[in-house]
Write an enzyme that holds these catalytic residues in place. Structure first.
Site, PDB file in Angstrom:
ATOM      1  N   ASN A 155      44.749  26.807  39.378  1.00  0.00           N
ATOM      2  CA  ASN A 155      44.197  28.091  39.845  1.00  0.00           C
ATOM      3  C   ASN A 155      42.978  27.927  40.751  1.00  0.00           C
ATOM      4  O   ASN A 155      42.814  28.658  41.721  1.00  0.00           O
ATOM      5  CB  ASN A 155      43.912  29.042  38.675  1.00  0.00           C
ATOM      6  CG  ASN A 155      42.990  28.457  37.640  1.00  0.00           C
ATOM      7  OD1 ASN A 155      42.845  27.245  37.534  1.00  0.00           O
ATOM      8  ND2 ASN A 155      42.361  29.309  36.875  1.00  0.00           N
ATOM      9  N   LYS A 178      43.434  13.954  37.630  1.00  0.00           N
ATOM     10  CA  LYS A 178      44.826  14.376  37.804  1.00  0.00           C
ATOM     11  C   LYS A 178      44.871  15.878  38.071  1.00  0.00           C
ATOM     12  O   LYS A 178      44.578  16.683  37.194  1.00  0.00           O
ATOM     13  CB  LYS A 178      45.665  14.079  36.552  1.00  0.00           C
ATOM     14  CG  LYS A 178      47.154  14.227  36.853  1.00  0.00           C
ATOM     15  CD  LYS A 178      47.998  14.431  35.624  1.00  0.00           C
ATOM     16  CE  LYS A 178      48.163  15.869  35.232  1.00  0.00           C
ATOM     17  NZ  LYS A 178      48.804  16.739  36.234  1.00  0.00           N
ATOM     18  N   PRO A 179      45.222  16.263  39.313  1.00  0.00           N
ATOM     19  CA  PRO A 179      45.396  17.694  39.579  1.00  0.00           C
ATOM     20  C   PRO A 179      46.721  18.172  38.989  1.00  0.00           C
ATOM     21  O   PRO A 179      47.540  17.353  38.554  1.00  0.00           O
ATOM     22  CB  PRO A 179      45.453  17.747  41.120  1.00  0.00           C
ATOM     23  CG  PRO A 179      45.945  16.396  41.541  1.00  0.00           C
ATOM     24  CD  PRO A 179      45.492  15.406  40.485  1.00  0.00           C
ATOM     25  N   THR A 233      45.009  26.623  26.336  1.00  0.00           N
ATOM     26  CA  THR A 233      44.560  26.285  24.983  1.00  0.00           C
ATOM     27  C   THR A 233      45.580  25.375  24.297  1.00  0.00           C
ATOM     28  O   THR A 233      45.206  24.415  23.612  1.00  0.00           O
ATOM     29  CB  THR A 233      44.333  27.583  24.191  1.00  0.00           C
ATOM     30  OG1 THR A 233      43.242  28.286  24.825  1.00  0.00           O
ATOM     31  CG2 THR A 233      43.962  27.319  22.744  1.00  0.00           C
ATOM     32  N   ALA A 234      46.876  25.629  24.535  1.00  0.00           N
ATOM     33  CA  ALA A 234      47.901  24.815  23.859  1.00  0.00           C
ATOM     34  C   ALA A 234      47.762  23.343  24.251  1.00  0.00           C
ATOM     35  O   ALA A 234      47.770  22.462  23.393  1.00  0.00           O
ATOM     36  CB  ALA A 234      49.289  25.340  24.223  1.00  0.00           C
ATOM     37  N   GLU A 253      37.873  23.114  28.665  1.00  0.00           N
ATOM     38  CA  GLU A 253      37.668  24.463  29.213  1.00  0.00           C
ATOM     39  C   GLU A 253      39.030  25.133  29.195  1.00  0.00           C
ATOM     40  O   GLU A 253      39.903  24.797  30.007  1.00  0.00           O
ATOM     41  CB  GLU A 253      37.121  24.377  30.653  1.00  0.00           C
ATOM     42  CG  GLU A 253      35.764  23.701  30.767  1.00  0.00           C
ATOM     43  CD  GLU A 253      34.628  24.516  30.166  1.00  0.00           C
ATOM     44  OE1 GLU A 253      34.829  25.720  29.912  1.00  0.00           O
ATOM     45  OE2 GLU A 253      33.558  23.949  29.938  1.00  0.00           O
ATOM     46  N   GLY A 255      41.727  28.669  27.764  1.00  0.00           N
ATOM     47  CA  GLY A 255      42.067  30.033  28.151  1.00  0.00           C
ATOM     48  C   GLY A 255      40.999  31.052  27.788  1.00  0.00           C
ATOM     49  O   GLY A 255      40.073  30.772  27.039  1.00  0.00           O
ATOM     50  N   CYS A 287      40.289  31.922  34.531  1.00  0.00           N
ATOM     51  CA  CYS A 287      40.070  31.867  33.079  1.00  0.00           C
ATOM     52  C   CYS A 287      39.081  32.943  32.655  1.00  0.00           C
ATOM     53  O   CYS A 287      39.198  33.526  31.599  1.00  0.00           O
ATOM     54  CB  CYS A 287      39.568  30.490  32.697  1.00  0.00           C
ATOM     55  SG  CYS A 287      38.124  29.997  33.625  1.00  0.00           S
ATOM     56  N   GLU A 388      46.634  35.816  26.422  1.00  0.00           N
ATOM     57  CA  GLU A 388      45.967  35.723  27.720  1.00  0.00           C
ATOM     58  C   GLU A 388      46.950  36.196  28.798  1.00  0.00           C
ATOM     59  O   GLU A 388      48.102  35.761  28.824  1.00  0.00           O
ATOM     60  CB  GLU A 388      45.563  34.262  28.001  1.00  0.00           C
ATOM     61  CG  GLU A 388      44.905  34.126  29.361  1.00  0.00           C
ATOM     62  CD  GLU A 388      44.464  32.703  29.684  1.00  0.00           C
ATOM     63  OE1 GLU A 388      45.122  31.743  29.228  1.00  0.00           O
ATOM     64  OE2 GLU A 388      43.462  32.562  30.400  1.00  0.00           O
ATOM     65  N   LYS A 458      35.282  29.637  20.352  1.00  0.00           N
ATOM     66  CA  LYS A 458      36.563  29.805  19.657  1.00  0.00           C
ATOM     67  C   LYS A 458      37.669  29.034  20.408  1.00  0.00           C
ATOM     68  O   LYS A 458      37.439  27.904  20.836  1.00  0.00           O
ATOM     69  CB  LYS A 458      36.872  31.301  19.488  1.00  0.00           C
ATOM     70  CG  LYS A 458      35.730  32.056  18.782  1.00  0.00           C
ATOM     71  CD  LYS A 458      36.151  33.425  18.262  1.00  0.00           C
ATOM     72  CE  LYS A 458      36.179  34.490  19.312  1.00  0.00           C
ATOM     73  NZ  LYS A 458      36.401  35.843  18.792  1.00  0.00           N
ATOM     74  N   GLY A 461      37.528  26.801  24.082  1.00  0.00           N
ATOM     75  CA  GLY A 461      37.148  25.444  24.459  1.00  0.00           C
ATOM     76  C   GLY A 461      36.006  24.851  23.691  1.00  0.00           C
ATOM     77  O   GLY A 461      35.495  25.426  22.715  1.00  0.00           O
ATOM     78  N   GLU A 465      30.347  22.958  30.993  1.00  0.00           N
ATOM     79  CA  GLU A 465      30.273  22.491  32.370  1.00  0.00           C
ATOM     80  C   GLU A 465      29.132  23.273  33.024  1.00  0.00           C
ATOM     81  O   GLU A 465      28.626  24.238  32.458  1.00  0.00           O
ATOM     82  CB  GLU A 465      31.592  22.720  33.103  1.00  0.00           C
ATOM     83  CG  GLU A 465      32.705  21.892  32.495  1.00  0.00           C
ATOM     84  CD  GLU A 465      33.958  21.776  33.354  1.00  0.00           C
ATOM     85  OE1 GLU A 465      34.283  22.728  34.078  1.00  0.00           O
ATOM     86  OE2 GLU A 465      34.618  20.717  33.270  1.00  0.00           O
TER      87      GLU A 465
END
Ligand code: NAD
Length: 486
Positions: A155, A178-179, A233-234, A253, A255, A287, A388, A458, A461, A465
């Site tokens: 994103n 790694k993008p 998050t997963a 970092e 959702g 996010c 989300e 929660k 994350g 940053e």
């Protein structure tokens, strides 16, 4: 899969040069047209190993440079990237889908973040405690971790990378990034430009490929000392579980489902603008986007009308089209997921006041477009309240008062961004104290600042940053006690 002329590239950037991966081909699609326009081989476990070893060799020289010198090198390299924004902007639009204007904003911010840490490199100071006991003093050493793996989503491919790269490098680490497999091209060019600008070879390396294969190889590589991850998050939970082996450092970092509370005394016009911008910017794929609005009952109709009018006015178009304000979603799957969330929510109740489907314009029919969508008064347990929503669809609920608004805002597994609009200082303070989230904007659009630590509570994350705090997550401290006996 529709195809035109396809660009081929070697896939990796290792030790200051292009590096040809040996894995299966990955294809890059233009989200505005649905056309594949690039292909590149993905990194195998062996390719990841080559990149990590290159970063390990570079660490030996980079970590012992004066901090000021690391700052100078990164600063010159960032200047070089800035001089090539005109080249990077259309590339980012082509692979990500966002408008040219938003691509420029993103890339400018990515350079700013590098520069922010160049500035901090001149201000780093340590801690010293005299007289711990008579004649005994203490100092705290800070050491870089080693090779850091940075994994980022599609994103904001470059800002989310800079958020990791800048503090990692200034603290003396080297990086293998790694993008996302769908947005590798801008990142590869970004790395090449940093090297052309003077960043030493091996300090910053790129591997590309899928998360399940290339990403897992990076996370499980024995010489990686930390994974800095941004994504769902997963996947963050999977990475945290893998990192448990060897107690590897992680920052996650993840959702978000940012609530906005609009009180009856707020500047309603400003709040509606912030809600619209906060939800539809980057086609809703952020996010920290505003993903739930809770508005006081007495002003709800006015707010719903204003947000609806703004959603209907937004010009949806190809990212490279003149005057486009919102581009497509990044993938067809992402668009279909948002459409399903809207349908499932409306099946339980609520009124669709804007959007709710794809644009009619035949020029946009092959792209992954979805109209800016507003749903008023869905049930409080609707899918869009709980999950989300990573796209341009905004649910709005009426609430009786601030107490109910905060309760509902907190009734989420996520805790990343949040926002409150009121002219009453007591309400603003109460919301800032009680909302469970890493960021609360008061009467202010949802913009993130390099100066302030950013990170979720929660399921959003772990770790921070931005800010001076980010440097803490790229160093280990050691307490040293010095006695007086020679
Ligand atoms: P994703 O988790 O599917 O992918 C993110 C990155 O992780 C990609 O590079 C992917 O290839 C890689 N990956 C996937 N599986 C992996 C695995 N098993 N091991 C290692 N790497 C793996 O996320 P996405 O759907 O591409 O991105 C959207 C998500 O990112 C949303 O949930 C959004 O909220 C979140 N996000 C969070 C922030 C933040 O700062 N909190 C910022 C932007 C996006």
């Amino acid at each position: 899969m529709s195809t035109g002329t396809i660009i081929s590239c070697p896939g990796g950037f290792v030790d200051g040069a292009e590096y040809a991966h040996s894995g299966a081909a990955v294809y890059v699609t233009n989200p505005a047209t649905g056309q594949v326009f690039a292909e590149l081989p993905s990194a195998t476990e062996g390719d990841v190993d080559v990149a990590v070893r290159a970063a390990g060799r570079a660490f030996d020289q980079w970590s012992v440079l004066a901090v000021r010198k690391r700052g100078e090198l990164l600063g010159r390299a960032a200047d070089h990237v800035e001089g090539h924004l005109d080249e990077l902007v259309p590339l980012l639009t082509r692979e990500q889908g966002k408008t040219l204007r938003d691509a420029r904003i993103e890339l400018t911010k990515a350079v700013d973040t590098l520069m922010h840490y160049v500035g901090l490199s001149k201000a780093l100071r340590g801690a010293h405690t005299p007289n711990l006991d008579p004649g005994i003093e203490g100092i705290v050493l800070r050491r870089p971790l080693g090779v850091v793996g940075a994994i980022v989503p599609w994103n904001f491919p470059t800002t989310l990378l800079s958020n990791k790269l800048a503090p990692a490098l200034i603290a003396g680490n080297t990086v293998v990034a790694k993008p996302a497999s769908t947005t590798p091209l801008t990142t590869l060019r970004f790395a090449e430009l940093l090297t052309e600008g003077g960043l030493p070879p091996g300090v910053f390396n790129i591997v590309t490929g899928s998360g399940s294969s290339t990403g897992t190889a990076l996370v499980t590589h024995p010489e990686i000392r930390k994974i800095a991850f941004t994504g769902s998050t997963a996947v963050g939970e999977q990475i945290m579980a893998l990192a448990a082996r060897g107690t590897m450092r992680v920052t996650l970092e993840l959702g978000g489902s940012g609530p906005m509370i609009i009180c009856d005394d707020a500047d309603l016009g400003a709040a509606a603008s912030a809600a619209s911008m906060g939800r539809f910017y980057n086609c809703g794929q952020a996010c920290l986007a505003i993903k739930r609005v809770y508005v006081f009952d007495s002003v709800a109709d006015e707010v719903i009308d204003q947000i609806t009018a703004k959603a209907k006015r937004l010009r949806v178009g190809r990212g490279d089209a003149e005057g486009a304000q919102m581009g497509p979603l990044h993938t067809a799957a992402q668009r279909d997921e948002v459409a399903r969330q809207v349908e499932r929510t409306l099946a339980g109740g609520g009124t669709l006041t804007a959007g709710g489907g794809r644009p009619q314009d035949p020029e946009l029919s092959d792209g992954f477009f979805y109209l800016p969508t507003v749903i008023a008064d869905p049930p409080h347990d609707a899918p869009m309240a709980i999950e989300e929503v990573f796209g341009p669809a905004l649910p709005i609920w009426r609430v009786a008062d601030l107490h109910e608004a905060i309760e509902r805002a907190n009734a989420s597994q996520f805790g990343l961004g949040s926002s409150v609009w009121t002219r009453d200082l007591r309400r603003a303070r109460e919301a800032a104290q009680r909302i469970e989230a890493g960021y609360t904007w008061i009467n202010s659009p949802t913009k993130v600042y390099d100066e302030l630590p950013f990170g979720g509570w929660k399921s959003s994350g772990y770790g921070k940053e931005h800010g001076q705090e980010a440097l803490d997550y790229y160093t280990e401290t050691k307490s040293v006690v010095i006695g007086s006996t020679p």
